[in-house]
Design a protein around this motif. Structure first.
Motif, short mmCIF file in Angstrom:
data_model
loop_
_atom_site.label_atom_id
_atom_site.label_comp_id
_atom_site.label_asym_id
_atom_site.label_seq_id
_atom_site.Cartn_x
_atom_site.Cartn_y
_atom_site.Cartn_z
N ASP A 50 46.57 35.54 37.15
CA ASP A 50 47.73 34.81 37.55
C ASP A 50 47.92 36.30 38.24
OD1 ASP A 50 47.17 37.40 36.40
OD2 ASP A 50 48.88 37.41 34.91
N CYS A 51 46.26 36.60 39.83
CA CYS A 51 46.71 37.30 40.87
C CYS A 51 46.09 36.86 41.20
CB CYS A 51 45.11 38.29 39.97
SG CYS A 51 45.85 39.66 38.63
N PHE A 52 46.90 36.51 42.62
CA PHE A 52 46.30 35.86 44.30
C PHE A 52 46.57 37.05 45.24
CE2 PHE A 52 50.12 32.81 42.22
CZ PHE A 52 49.34 32.25 41.23
N LEU A 111 42.05 29.23 42.24
CA LEU A 111 41.14 29.22 43.24
C LEU A 111 41.52 29.10 44.69
CD1 LEU A 111 37.65 28.89 40.64
CD2 LEU A 111 38.71 31.26 41.03
N GLU A 112 42.28 28.12 44.24
CA GLU A 112 42.88 27.90 46.00
C GLU A 112 42.89 28.13 47.08
OE1 GLU A 112 42.04 24.68 47.48
OE2 GLU A 112 41.30 23.10 45.84
N MET A 113 43.76 29.08 46.43
CA MET A 113 44.19 30.69 47.38
C MET A 113 43.08 31.61 48.11
SD MET A 113 47.59 32.61 46.84
CE MET A 113 48.38 34.13 48.29
N TRP A 114 42.28 31.31 46.85
CA TRP A 114 41.28 32.57 47.07
C TRP A 114 39.57 31.87 47.48
CZ3 TRP A 114 41.53 37.79 46.58
CH2 TRP A 114 42.55 37.97 45.38
N ARG A 115 39.76 30.68 48.25
CA ARG A 115 38.70 29.42 48.13
C ARG A 115 37.82 30.34 49.42
NH1 ARG A 115 37.05 24.82 48.09
NH2 ARG A 115 38.70 23.80 46.52
N TRP A 139 47.67 40.37 44.44
CA TRP A 139 49.26 40.09 44.09
C TRP A 139 49.28 39.98 42.84
CZ3 TRP A 139 53.76 40.75 47.01
CH2 TRP A 139 55.33 39.72 46.10
N HIS A 140 49.82 40.22 42.16
CA HIS A 140 50.09 40.00 40.50
C HIS A 140 51.45 38.73 40.48
CE1 HIS A 140 50.31 41.38 36.09
NE2 HIS A 140 49.78 40.37 36.45
N SER A 141 51.07 37.96 39.62
CA SER A 141 52.52 36.79 40.08
C SER A 141 53.09 37.09 39.24
CB SER A 141 51.61 35.70 40.53
OG SER A 141 51.06 35.02 39.04
N LYS A 142 53.07 36.73 37.74
CA LYS A 142 53.72 36.59 36.97
C LYS A 142 53.53 38.50 35.99
CE LYS A 142 52.41 33.68 33.66
NZ LYS A 142 50.76 33.68 34.35
N ALA A 193 30.33 53.02 40.43
CA ALA A 193 29.78 52.39 39.35
C ALA A 193 30.84 51.18 39.43
CB ALA A 193 29.51 53.29 38.18
N VAL A 194 32.11 52.13 40.03
CA VAL A 194 33.24 51.22 39.10
C VAL A 194 34.05 50.91 40.46
CG1 VAL A 194 34.93 50.68 37.22
CG2 VAL A 194 32.74 51.60 36.95
N SER A 195 34.50 50.60 40.83
CA SER A 195 35.46 50.50 41.95
C SER A 195 36.87 49.23 41.13
CB SER A 195 35.47 49.59 42.84
OG SER A 195 36.37 48.79 43.29
N HIS A 196 38.17 50.40 41.14
CA HIS A 196 39.08 49.56 40.07
C HIS A 196 40.09 49.57 40.95
CE1 HIS A 196 43.31 50.56 37.78
NE2 HIS A 196 42.59 50.27 36.41
N GLY A 197 40.72 48.12 41.47
CA GLY A 197 41.65 47.59 42.90
C GLY A 197 43.30 47.37 40.96
N LEU A 198 43.96 47.01 42.76
CA LEU A 198 45.77 47.29 42.09
C LEU A 198 46.40 46.43 42.38
CD1 LEU A 198 46.19 51.72 43.11
CD2 LEU A 198 45.87 50.97 40.74
N TRP A 199 47.33 46.93 41.93
CA TRP A 199 48.13 45.47 41.71
C TRP A 199 49.45 45.22 42.56
CZ3 TRP A 199 48.64 49.28 38.04
CH2 TRP A 199 48.05 48.95 37.82
N LEU A 200 50.07 44.76 44.00
CA LEU A 200 51.26 44.13 44.62
C LEU A 200 52.38 43.67 43.39
CD1 LEU A 200 50.71 44.53 47.67
CD2 LEU A 200 51.61 46.87 46.72
N ASN A 201 53.66 44.05 43.49
CA ASN A 201 54.76 42.98 43.05
C ASN A 201 54.68 43.98 41.11
OD1 ASN A 201 56.31 40.87 43.13
ND2 ASN A 201 55.41 39.29 41.58
N ILE A 202 54.01 42.74 40.58
CA ILE A 202 54.39 43.36 39.38
C ILE A 202 53.36 44.00 38.74
CG2 ILE A 202 54.29 41.92 36.77
CD1 ILE A 202 56.10 41.04 38.05
N PRO A 203 53.15 45.49 38.46
CA PRO A 203 52.59 46.34 37.56
C PRO A 203 51.90 46.16 36.33
CG PRO A 203 55.20 47.43 37.99
CD PRO A 203 55.41 45.93 38.33
#
Lengths: 360, 360
Positions: free
Chosen positions: A107-109, A30-34, A267-270, A166-176
């Motif tokens: 684990d999402c940054f 959460l620090e990164m998302w503060r 950013w999906h970290s791992k 009704a829905v918003s589906h977001g994506l991921w960089l790094n680890i798919p």
């Protein structure tokens, strides 16, 4: 307005959105998302050992529920909430009293756009939810409501109002978000392609909804966002968001709501362990060959005018048509009913009878 | 192979693809495309005054047809080919003997990607056509066959072979393809958003197909690519590509072929006159409110196993259901039949009876 000029702008929908985070660990992420999350209220669903203390960085406004809380609040109906699986997050949807939910994995940054700027994922989700969707006709320049875009030549004018999203589906960089077999085959693949688009998933088209970075209008579609029975005591895992996505999409199609996918990226970290994942997934890999045609052919009767009614009807059809695939679906169909009962208990329909508006 | 090391690589599909260009002016725009187009054969369809000499830059391999040629080759059937409208381009599809067609407008220049590199639009179209499509289930990371991408978790394994791709629809930077009302309302809007994606348009979903930057497998779907009756003597213009797109899409859906949209971009250099466009379009703006629901509900019978059979069946349904909207559709339905007759005359089906393979 008579605002002081030095005042920070109010974060959008600050009092109308909860951030739901399932976790088993300290929430240092959460620090990164503060800068983006701190103005919002968090609902933390602690999975696993309830005696463990989860550390939440200072300054965040949150409520936290562990398994003991879930059991206390739902009583016997707690059986519908998964344990030892991130599917438990849907309990957070149920206890929220807000109109919108954003859910994110720990684990999402914060990702960066191609210009190097940090992406405010929540803000983009809110933009997606607050602008209409276009499920009945495809626009080749993607979301026509974004700045710099519009409907192209040949797009029927009668459809340009769109429908509510009704829905918003977001994506991921790094680890798919790959399944175990693909993880095993492509251990080094990383998603580096930033696709600057949001688009409506057309009506009658199913998609694999991932729960990592997802927002929705809880008042419109919340009761359809049940993440199923996964993890402890169940023969399957990692299909929680898929199940919710299939159920949600056929109900949105039936009720005329829109579903968007694309931006924002996180950013999906791992990568999770592909061997562990394979064990969780392998039955789902077989079963999805049956469940997807089932959902592609589901027809909901006209008198299913609320999400709850649609969902109960869906549970009946699951029992009738999927229980023969495996007894698991019989149990799941029952849990779907329990979920709706629990939802309605915590969110009693208003006197006016509109089940889309829950009491606050 | 024993190639000399200094030899240039052979352009992909050099002997299997024709570039079709409708025009009324000298083709100076080809200079910019020389590095990409010169190895290919061009089919130029000269619109308007046949006595005018169209200048083609040196070094290009081409054949050119003016109205006199069209009349001579098709005789009375030439009535199905539009005059004074870029719809005439479909004559080029008919006289080609190649497997693939790429068609481009003469006001479309080479675009640059965000890194500043010139985009080889033709190469990207060929990539799109040579890789499968995924019309029955949406992949959230877009085209799963592109490098660096794949099918995400929850995508059924039985669908990962995809289906053969029939059409690749490219987009435009700078001047977007807007209708006259939108042009009038947003005269300064330019498309500056480079979306790095190719995606399959899902089954049963219609889209507005633009003919400016379009490639297709002529053997698979050619006879469905009729651009209708537009321009001189007709009450309507600028719906040629739309008509072809609707017909093509329902036939691809019926026969199980894929349609992709997205990359490549071209640079659309100048906006056409919105006042002139409004005059051409205004009936189409009314009619599309009827024609699109018609196409959304078209059902083709099982015995329509070839594109020609599908197209003739479609012409019958157009006559039956759209002629009441305007007598124009009665005439159009007849022209659709004439088009197929002319196509089959120039492309006699092979002895084996497979109409998908035309004689070379």
């Amino acid at each position: 307005m008579a605002a002081v000029s030095s005042a920070k702008p109010t974060p959008i929908l600050k009092d109308e959105l909860d951030i739901v985070i399932p976790t088993i660990r300290n929430l240092d992420f959460l620090e990164m998302w503060r800068p983006f999350f701190q103005p919002y209220h968090l609902i933390i669903v602690q999975d696993g050992d309830p005696s463990k203390i989860i550390n939440v960085p200072e300054g965040f406004d949150y409520e936290l529920y562990n398994r003991n809380d879930i059991n206390r609040i739902l009583g016997p109906k707690a059986s519908c909430i998964s344990f030892k699986d991130s599917a438990c997050r849907c309990f957070g949807y149920m206890v929220s009293k807000k109109k919108y939910i954003f859910t994110i994995d720990d684990d999402c940054f914060v990702a960066k756009d191609p210009s190097g700027k940090e992406i405010n994922a929540l803000e983009q989700h809110i933009k997606n939810l607050l602008s209409p969707s276009t499920p009945t006709f495809f626009n080749t320049l993607y979301d026509p409501y974004r700045e710099g875009a519009d409907f192209v030549r040949g797009y029927p004018f009668s459809l340009r109002e769109g429908v509510i999203t009704a829905v918003s589906h977001g994506l991921w960089l790094n680890i798919p978000d790959y399944d175990a077999p693909t993880q095993l085959v492509k251990p080094r693949e990383r998603n580096t392609r930033y696709v600057d688009a949001v688009l409506t998933i057309p009506k009658s088209t199913l998609f694999p909804m991932c729960g990592m970075n997802l927002a929705f209008d809880r008042e419109l579609i919340g009761p359809a966002m049940y993440f199923g029975l996964m993890g402890d005591g169940q023969p399957i895992g990692r299909y929680d968001d898929m199940w919710a996505g299939w159920c949600m999409k056929v109900i949105c199609d039936h009720l005329g709501y829109g579903v968007k996918t694309g931006l924002p990226y996180i950013w999906h970290s791992k990568a999770s362990n592909p061997f562990v994942n394979l064990k969780k997934e392998y039955l789902g890999i077989f079963w999805q060959e049956e469940t997807i045609p089932f959902f592609q052919n589901v027809a909901l009767p006209k008198d299913c005018t609320t999400v709850q009614k649609c969902y109960i009807e869906l549970s009946k059809q699951v029992k009738e048509k999927l229980a023969k695939v495996d007894p698991y679906f019989d149990k799941l169909a029952d849990a779907m009913v329990t979920w709706i009962e629990a939802w309605d208990e915590l969110n009693p329909p208003q006197a006016e009878g509109s089940s889309a508006k829950v009491t606050k």
